[in-house]
Design a protein around this motif. Structure first.
Motif, short mmCIF file in Angstrom:
data_model
loop_
_atom_site.label_atom_id
_atom_site.label_comp_id
_atom_site.label_asym_id
_atom_site.label_seq_id
_atom_site.Cartn_x
_atom_site.Cartn_y
_atom_site.Cartn_z
N GLY A 98 0.84 -1.19 0.00
CA GLY A 98 0.00 0.00 0.00
C GLY A 98 0.87 1.24 0.00
O GLY A 98 2.08 1.16 -0.26
N TYR A 120 -3.58 3.89 1.35
CA TYR A 120 -4.18 2.63 0.95
C TYR A 120 -3.36 1.50 1.55
O TYR A 120 -2.13 1.54 1.55
CB TYR A 120 -4.19 2.50 -0.58
CG TYR A 120 -4.69 1.18 -1.10
CD1 TYR A 120 -6.01 0.79 -0.91
CD2 TYR A 120 -3.85 0.32 -1.77
CE1 TYR A 120 -6.48 -0.42 -1.40
CE2 TYR A 120 -4.30 -0.90 -2.27
CZ TYR A 120 -5.62 -1.25 -2.08
OH TYR A 120 -6.07 -2.44 -2.56
N HIS A 148 -6.30 -2.29 -8.38
CA HIS A 148 -6.55 -1.56 -7.13
C HIS A 148 -7.28 -0.27 -7.45
O HIS A 148 -6.91 0.46 -8.37
CB HIS A 148 -5.23 -1.28 -6.41
CG HIS A 148 -4.50 -2.55 -6.05
ND1 HIS A 148 -4.72 -3.21 -4.88
CD2 HIS A 148 -3.60 -3.29 -6.74
CE1 HIS A 148 -3.97 -4.31 -4.84
NE2 HIS A 148 -3.28 -4.37 -5.97
N PRO A 150 -8.02 2.68 -5.36
CA PRO A 150 -7.58 4.03 -4.97
C PRO A 150 -6.55 4.58 -5.97
O PRO A 150 -5.70 3.85 -6.48
CB PRO A 150 -6.92 3.83 -3.62
CG PRO A 150 -7.39 2.50 -3.14
CD PRO A 150 -7.71 1.69 -4.34
#
Length: 158
Positions: A98, A120, A148, A150
């Protein structure tokens, strides 16, 4: 809100001005009579002056073309080409779980980017994922990591 958008649009336009081809101005129109005499250009024949202006004009066009090509490959805040703003596609180098503000990401194309907005956390490792970095509508760059949702805001650091 509207004045801010107009300001940002004007700033984006101003950033592209160095890449615009300006019409060449003849050397005899750029220099005063004293400057022409001091440089010896007042001694040139009409043909010689025309040739000099043609050479300078060609050189100016080559410099503008090189600047456009260079800016299309070296992104620093904006990437401009003949088609306008472009996106960047590459892959992440290494693994991460992340990102938070300040996370530095290295891409396979050698570019390094820093997350400036967005957090994230992924339950699984993100390893060598394909990424696309695109320009936002009002400015800034956003990273999309394949698979993903975000999209953190990022800035180029090299």
């Amino acid at each position: 809100m509207r004045p801010i958008r107009l300001f940002l649009l004007a700033a984006l336009f101003a950033a592209t001005l160095p890449l615009q081809a300006r019409e060449y101005v003849a050397i005899e129109k750029r220099l005063s009579a004293d400057q022409m005499k001091a440089t010896g250009l007042d001694q040139l024949t009409g043909q010689q002056l025309d040739l000099l202006n043609r050479l300078l004009s060609d050189d100016q066009q080559a410099v503008v073309k090189a600047a456009r090509e260079d800016s299309a490959t070296k992104v620093r805040g904006a990437s401009f080409s003949d088609e306008g703003v472009k996106s960047i596609s590459s892959a992440l180098v290494g693994e991460l779980r992340g990102w938070t503000r300040g996370t530095e990401l290295t891409l396979a194309n050698g570019q390094r980017w820093r997350v400036t907005e967005g957090d994230y956390t992924s339950m699984k490792r993100i390893s060598n994922a394909n990424v696309t970095i695109t320009r936002g509508l009002v400015g800034g760059w956003y990273l999309q990591v394949e698979g993903h949702v975000p999209r953190p805001k990022v800035t180029r650091i090299d």
